[in-house]
Structure formats: structure tokens, C-alpha cells
Design a protein around this motif. Structure first.
Motif, mmCIF file in Angstrom:
data_model
loop_
_atom_site.group_PDB
_atom_site.id
_atom_site.type_symbol
_atom_site.label_atom_id
_atom_site.label_comp_id
_atom_site.label_asym_id
_atom_site.label_seq_id
_atom_site.Cartn_x
_atom_site.Cartn_y
_atom_site.Cartn_z
ATOM 1 N N VAL A 1 2.055 -10.480 9.999
ATOM 2 C CA VAL A 1 1.748 -9.531 8.931
ATOM 3 C C VAL A 1 2.935 -8.599 8.730
ATOM 4 C CG1 VAL A 1 0.145 -7.766 8.118
ATOM 5 C CG2 VAL A 1 -0.687 -9.615 9.590
ATOM 6 N N ALA A 2 3.355 -8.479 7.470
ATOM 7 C CA ALA A 2 4.465 -7.586 7.117
ATOM 8 C C ALA A 2 4.010 -6.646 6.017
ATOM 9 C CB ALA A 2 5.656 -8.412 6.638
ATOM 10 N N ALA B 1 0.858 -1.193 0.000
ATOM 11 C CA ALA B 1 0.000 0.000 0.000
ATOM 12 C C ALA B 1 0.889 1.237 0.000
ATOM 13 C CB ALA B 1 -0.913 -0.014 1.219
ATOM 14 N N ARG B 2 0.287 2.364 -0.343
ATOM 15 C CA ARG B 2 0.969 3.660 -0.337
ATOM 16 C C ARG B 2 0.048 4.718 0.243
ATOM 17 N NH1 ARG B 2 6.025 2.770 -0.814
ATOM 18 N NH2 ARG B 2 6.923 2.429 -2.836
ATOM 19 N N GLY B 3 0.628 5.784 0.777
ATOM 20 C CA GLY B 3 -0.133 6.939 1.238
ATOM 21 C C GLY B 3 -1.132 6.582 2.323
ATOM 22 N N THR B 4 -2.351 7.071 2.177
ATOM 23 C CA THR B 4 -3.410 6.815 3.148
ATOM 24 C C THR B 4 -3.674 5.321 3.283
ATOM 25 O OG1 THR B 4 -4.416 8.930 2.584
ATOM 26 C CG2 THR B 4 -5.806 7.358 3.737
ATOM 27 N N ALA C 1 -4.020 2.326 6.484
ATOM 28 C CA ALA C 1 -4.964 1.215 6.615
ATOM 29 C C ALA C 1 -4.202 -0.106 6.748
ATOM 30 C CB ALA C 1 -5.906 1.173 5.417
ATOM 31 N N ALA C 2 -3.080 -0.220 6.051
ATOM 32 C CA ALA C 2 -2.254 -1.431 6.149
ATOM 33 C C ALA C 2 -1.715 -1.617 7.568
ATOM 34 C CB ALA C 2 -1.107 -1.375 5.142
ATOM 35 N N ARG C 3 -1.373 -0.535 8.227
ATOM 36 C CA ARG C 3 -0.923 -0.618 9.630
ATOM 37 C C ARG C 3 -2.042 -1.153 10.522
ATOM 38 N NH1 ARG C 3 4.351 -0.927 10.572
ATOM 39 N NH2 ARG C 3 5.426 0.575 9.262
ATOM 40 N N TYR C 4 -3.259 -0.693 10.277
ATOM 41 C CA TYR C 4 -4.414 -1.214 11.009
ATOM 42 C C TYR C 4 -4.552 -2.717 10.751
ATOM 43 C CZ TYR C 4 -9.360 -2.184 11.959
ATOM 44 O OH TYR C 4 -10.542 -2.733 12.395
ATOM 45 N N ALA C 5 -4.415 -3.120 9.494
ATOM 46 C CA ALA C 5 -4.503 -4.548 9.147
ATOM 47 C C ALA C 5 -3.424 -5.349 9.856
ATOM 48 C CB ALA C 5 -4.386 -4.726 7.629
#
Length: 188
Positions: free
Chosen positions: A71-72, A48-51, A55-59
């Protein structure tokens, strides 16, 4: 002033976007969860990129804590610039992108496909290059973002991640709570 008007409108579209996502994409999330279980997936790599990276951090936290998956976050430049992608082995490779057009994010999914990894994409445009590169596509149902901030897309990404997590866990309580989300957002 026009951007503020768009931002205000898009903030208020969030309940409808979430309703569409949770209704229209539940079957796809369940199918993805089945594939994860059938393939004995042990870890998730997210591009993922940007915003969408937020969301990826939340995932990373949700899939780690609720689903006990490692999860990496992918490093897209390893794929697009250096041509030295890591080996995915038994991973779910998940790409998150508002437009589905970002070449570096698409290159992660394309390589994952080449290696035989299970792939999924969260995007507003299922027919985008990213959507075409994925085994499973969850349509974020947020449409085009007209304001600078990715408001409705971001909340839709978070809800899609929670939906995937709930389906993986087969958690009826979590699914019931997600069904209440659009009304809670509207109330807020």
C-alpha cells in the motif's frame, strides 16, 4: 461555543453512523473485494488529504498486515500540478474524502480510471465528483460535518477500511467484531 456544541453532538452520533455504514455498505465492500480478487490486484494506492490522510495511514497498515497488499500513498500534486502521474498497472486506487469535492483527490481517481485501474472511493457524498469517478463507492453515512474536526467521518472512514479488509480476507471473525463496533463506541 457553537462549534463545541456541534463537536459534542457529532461525537455522540458516531454509533449510529457506524451502524448505518456497516449495514448499508457491506454489499458494496463485498463486491469490491470480489473485483480485487478477480483482477488479481497486487497493490493499493490511496489518495487522501487532511484527516482522511490519517485514515489512509491506518489503511496502509491494515491492508498490509491483514491482506498482505503493498500500500502506497498517492502524491496528488503529481496529477494536478505536474501532470506526471505514476503508472498504476495492477492497483486498486482508493480515494478517501469527506466531501468528495477535492480536485486533487478527484484527479488521482480520474487518471486511474483513464489507465484502466480498479477504483474505489470512501466519501459522505456518493454523487460528488469523487463518487462519480469511482468504480465502487462506499458511502460513509456520516453526512455533513458541522464542527471543525471530522469526528464521525473519521471513525466511519476507519470502519469502512476495516470492512473492506475483512471482506477481502473473507474473515468471519473480523466481520463479527465489526458488527459489535457501534455498541462498543456507544459504551465508550
Amino acid at each position: 461555543m457553537l462549534t463545541q456544541t456541534h463537536l459534542y453532538a457529532e461525537i455522540h452520533e458516531q454509533p449510529q453512523v457506524l451502524t448505518r455504514l456497516l449495514t448499508a455498505e457491506r454489499t458494496t465492500a463485498e463486491q469490491l473485494a470480489t473485483a480485487v480478487h478477480e483482477r488479481h490486484i497486487t497493490h493499493v494506492v490511496i489518495a487522501a488529504r487532511g484527516t482522511s490522510d490519517n485514515a489512509a495511514r491506518y489503511a496502509q497498515y491494515l491492508l498490509g498486515s491483514v491482506n498482505q497488499l503493498v500500500v502506497a500513498l498517492a502524491t496528488p500534486s503529481l496529477f494536478s500540478i505536474y501532470k506526471r502521474p505514476p503508472l498504476f498497472h495492477n492497483a486498486l486506487v482508493l480515494a478517501i474524502s469527506q466531501s468528495g469535492q477535492s480536485p486533487d483527490i478527484v484527479s488521482v481517481l480520474t487518471e486511474a480510471q483513464r489507465q484502466g485501474a480498479l477504483t474505489a472511493a470512501l466519501t459522505n457524498f456518493p454523487n460528488s465528483p469523487l463518487g462519480q469517478a469511482a468504480d465502487f463507492v462506499l458511502d460513509l453515512n456520516a453526512g455533513v460535518e458541522k464542527s471543525v474536526a471530522a469526528t464521525k467521518t473519521y471513525t466511519s472512514e476507519l470502519a469502512a477500511i476495516a470492512l473492506i479488509s475483512a471482506c477481502l480476507k473473507q474473515d468471519k471473525t473480523m466481520l463479527a467484531q465489526l458488527e459489535q463496533l457501534p455498541q462498543l463506541v456507544a459504551d465508550t
